[in-house]
Design a protein around this motif. Sequence first.
Motif, mmCIF file in Angstrom:
data_model
loop_
_atom_site.group_PDB
_atom_site.id
_atom_site.type_symbol
_atom_site.label_atom_id
_atom_site.label_comp_id
_atom_site.label_asym_id
_atom_site.label_seq_id
_atom_site.Cartn_x
_atom_site.Cartn_y
_atom_site.Cartn_z
ATOM 1 N N VAL A 38 0.858 -1.177 0.000
ATOM 2 C CA VAL A 38 0.000 0.000 0.000
ATOM 3 C C VAL A 38 0.897 1.232 0.000
ATOM 4 N N TRP A 40 0.759 5.452 0.113
ATOM 5 C CA TRP A 40 -0.085 6.602 0.457
ATOM 6 C C TRP A 40 0.737 7.866 0.302
ATOM 7 N N ARG A 46 -4.762 9.346 -0.591
ATOM 8 C CA ARG A 46 -5.305 8.105 -1.148
ATOM 9 C C ARG A 46 -4.307 6.976 -0.966
ATOM 10 N N GLU A 47 -4.825 5.795 -0.709
ATOM 11 C CA GLU A 47 -4.001 4.591 -0.693
ATOM 12 C C GLU A 47 -4.118 3.943 -2.065
ATOM 13 N N ARG A 114 4.224 -1.259 3.046
ATOM 14 C CA ARG A 114 3.526 0.031 3.120
ATOM 15 C C ARG A 114 4.556 1.148 3.019
ATOM 16 N N ASP A 116 4.385 5.388 3.248
ATOM 17 C CA ASP A 116 3.671 6.654 3.423
ATOM 18 C C ASP A 116 4.635 7.765 3.066
#
Length: 135
Positions: A38, A40, A46-47, A114, A116
């Motif tokens: 994921v 972001w 938004r992911e 992930r 971010d």
Amino acid sequence: MSTGLAPETERLASDFIAAVERGDIDTIRREIYAPDAVIWHNTDDREIGPEDNFRVLRWLCSTVKDLRYEDQVRHPIPGGYAQRHVLRGVAPGGEELTVRACFFVTVANGRIVRLDEYLDSSASRCLDPYRPTPR
């Protein structure tokens, strides 16, 4: 520069940056991102999954000349690492691109699961005329 990352995490982080600089999406797909990673961004909250991120990276690498990450500093965080950097390059109109940014990256089983990313979108306004329309 890194501060205390485990060697395998440092290698993953370095390999990721090098692959982006080369525009090597295949390596990111095969070796860096988990299939269900994921991503972001603070700029749109938004992911997205890897395939959408690959489209962004392909666009970035084909649009910005001399794309490079400078002043990289990494620190361990629980489950991964944080990286501060400056993304530099030359926009199609000849403007110098200087985007200060940071990642917070979660790693599992040797892959990024992930990411971010926080950046100042005003620093990349010179790319706005070249951005693809959102899907």
